[in-house]
Design a protein around this motif. Structure first.
Motif, short mmCIF file in Angstrom:
data_model
loop_
_atom_site.label_atom_id
_atom_site.label_comp_id
_atom_site.label_asym_id
_atom_site.label_seq_id
_atom_site.Cartn_x
_atom_site.Cartn_y
_atom_site.Cartn_z
N ALA A 192 1.12 -1.06 -0.03
CA ALA A 192 -0.15 0.01 -0.09
C ALA A 192 1.16 0.94 0.28
N ALA A 193 1.89 1.29 1.34
CA ALA A 193 2.96 2.60 0.92
C ALA A 193 3.58 2.65 -0.17
N ASN A 194 3.80 1.79 -1.07
CA ASN A 194 4.69 2.22 -2.07
C ASN A 194 3.23 2.14 -3.56
N ALA A 195 2.62 1.66 -3.45
CA ALA A 195 1.09 2.67 -3.51
C ALA A 195 0.50 3.38 -3.31
N ASP A 196 1.73 4.28 -2.71
CA ASP A 196 0.86 5.94 -1.97
C ASP A 196 -0.53 6.03 -1.39
N LEU A 197 -0.90 4.31 -1.15
CA LEU A 197 -2.80 4.16 -0.63
C LEU A 197 -2.27 4.40 0.85
N PHE A 198 -3.41 5.15 1.66
CA PHE A 198 -3.48 5.16 3.19
C PHE A 198 -4.26 3.67 2.90
N ALA A 199 -4.42 3.06 4.71
CA ALA A 199 -4.59 1.95 4.85
C ALA A 199 -5.59 1.54 6.25
N VAL A 200 -6.44 0.84 6.36
CA VAL A 200 -7.07 0.65 7.56
C VAL A 200 -7.44 -0.57 8.00
N ILE A 201 -7.04 -1.41 8.70
CA ILE A 201 -7.07 -2.47 8.55
C ILE A 201 -7.94 -2.70 9.55
N THR A 202 -8.80 -4.00 9.03
CA THR A 202 -10.07 -4.71 9.84
C THR A 202 -9.27 -6.02 10.24
N PHE A 203 -9.78 -6.57 11.34
CA PHE A 203 -9.76 -7.79 11.59
C PHE A 203 -11.04 -8.89 11.39
N ARG A 204 -11.08 -9.25 10.28
CA ARG A 204 -11.70 -10.68 10.16
C ARG A 204 -12.26 -11.64 11.48
#
Length: 277
Positions: free
Chosen positions: A135-147
Motif C-alpha cells: 500500500a505504501a509503495n502505491a501511495d495508498l492509505f490503509a485501514v486494518i480490519t480484523f475478520r
C-alpha cells in the motif's frame, strides 16, 4: 490537538465501496495497468490522520479480503498457495492507485489465532506487514480490519453453525461467550496498535468485521436481541469499549472504527453505545 471523539461508528451501507468486509478480490487475467501516474498520497503525522475522516470526503478506494487457507477445505488452487489468500501483488495496489484510489481497506485475519494458545501469529503479522508495504509503495492509505481472532473464525462471518457444506470444526464463534477469548481479542488489538501506531499509511483500526453475536440466536431485530442479551458477553457494547481503551494505552491518535452488531447493517447502528473516546 483539540479534544474530540476519535472513534467512528460505521454501517456497511455507508461505505459501499470503501469499507465493505467481503468484496471480491483481485483476479488474474485483469486488464493491463494503465500507465498514467497516480497522485501521491501525502505522508501524515499521526495527529493529522483525523482530518481524512472529518474534513469532507477524502478517502476513495476499495476493500480487499483475505483469510487463512485450509488445504483440506480449499485445495491448493482455489485461494492460492497460502498461508493466506487470495494472494495480492504490488501490481494490484498500483492499479488501484492509477484508477484514482488513495485508500485500501485490509479486511484480513487477525494477528492472534482463532484457537488457544492466544499468542502472536507471526505469519499473520508478516502478511499484514507485506500488505502495508505494498500500500505504501502505491501511495495508498490503509485501514486494518480484523475478520478473525480469538474465538472467531472466518466461517462465523460467511457461514453458519448448520451450513451443510462446511465441516463443523471450521465454524468457531465462541468469542461471544468466552471471557478468555475476549481478553485475547483485546490484547491482539493492543499488540497491533503498538506495532503500527507510527506507520503513516495506517489511518484507522476497524475492530471487528461485521460483529454478529445475534446470529447465534437467529435474532435479526436489534431491539429483540438487546432486550434478551444486552449487558451480557454477547453484547458488542460490552467488548468494543475495552478494545478501544487498550488501543489508547499505546496509541492515543489513530482513528478507530466501530461497526454495529447484526453484521454492521444500518438498522443496528443506533444501538452502538459509544465509549467516550
Amino acid at each position: 490537538m483539540p479534544v474530540r471523539s476519535r472513534t467512528f461508528l460505521i454501517a456497511i451501507i455507508l461505505f459501499p465501496l470503501l469499507a465493505g468486509c467481503a468484496l471480491q478480490p483481485a483476479v488474474t487475467g485483469s486488464p493491463p495497468v494503465p500507465t498514467a501516474p497516480a497522485a501521491a498520497t501525502p505522508i501524515l503525522d499521526a495527529g493529522d490522520k483525523w482530518s481524512l475522516w472529518t474534513e469532507g470526503t477524502q478517502l476513495r478506494g476499495a476493500n480487499i479480503y483475505q483469510r487463512r487457507i485450509f488445504p483440506d477445505l480449499d485445495g491448493t488452487e482455489f485461494m492460492g498457495p497460502g498461508p493466506f489468500g487470495p494472494p495480492y501483488a504490488q501490481e494490484d495496489f498500483d492499479r488501484l492507485a492509477v484508477l484514482g484510489a488513495n485508500y485500501v481497506n485490509l479486511s484480513i485475519a487477525g494477528l492472534y489465532p482463532v484457537e488457544p494458545p492466544y499468542v502472536l501469529d507471526e505469519q499473520a503479522q508478516a502478511n499484514l506487514d507485506r500488505l502495508l508495504a505494498m500500500a505504501a509503495n502505491a501511495d495508498l492509505f490503509a485501514v486494518i480490519t480484523f475478520r478473525t481472532g480469538p474465538g472467531r473464525s472466518e466461517f462465523a462471518i460467511i457461514a453458519g453453525p448448520d451450513s451443510d457444506w462446511l465441516p463443523e470444526e471450521y465454524y468457531i464463534n465462541t468469542v461471544w461467550e468466552d471471557p478468555e477469548a475476549q481478553d485475547a481479542w483485546i490484547e491482539m488489538w493492543r499488540t497491533t496498535a503498538e506495532r503500527y501506531r507510527d506507520n503513516p499509511v495506517v489511518v484507522g483500526y476497524d475492530l471487528m468485521c461485521e460483529p454478529n453475536a445475534n446470529a447465534l440466536f437467529d435474532l435479526w431485530e436489534p431491539s429483540e436481541f438487546y432486550a434478551g442479551y444486552g449487558g451480557t458477553t454477547y453484547d458488542w457494547n460490552e467488548l468494543h469499549p475495552r478494545i478501544v481503551a487498550a488501543i489508547r494505552e499505546v496509541d492515543p491518535l489513530t482513528p478507530i472504527l466501530v461497526g454495529g452488531d447484526g453484521y454492521s447493517v444500518p438498522e443496528w447502528l443506533p444501538y452502538i453505545i459509544t465509549s467516550g473516546d
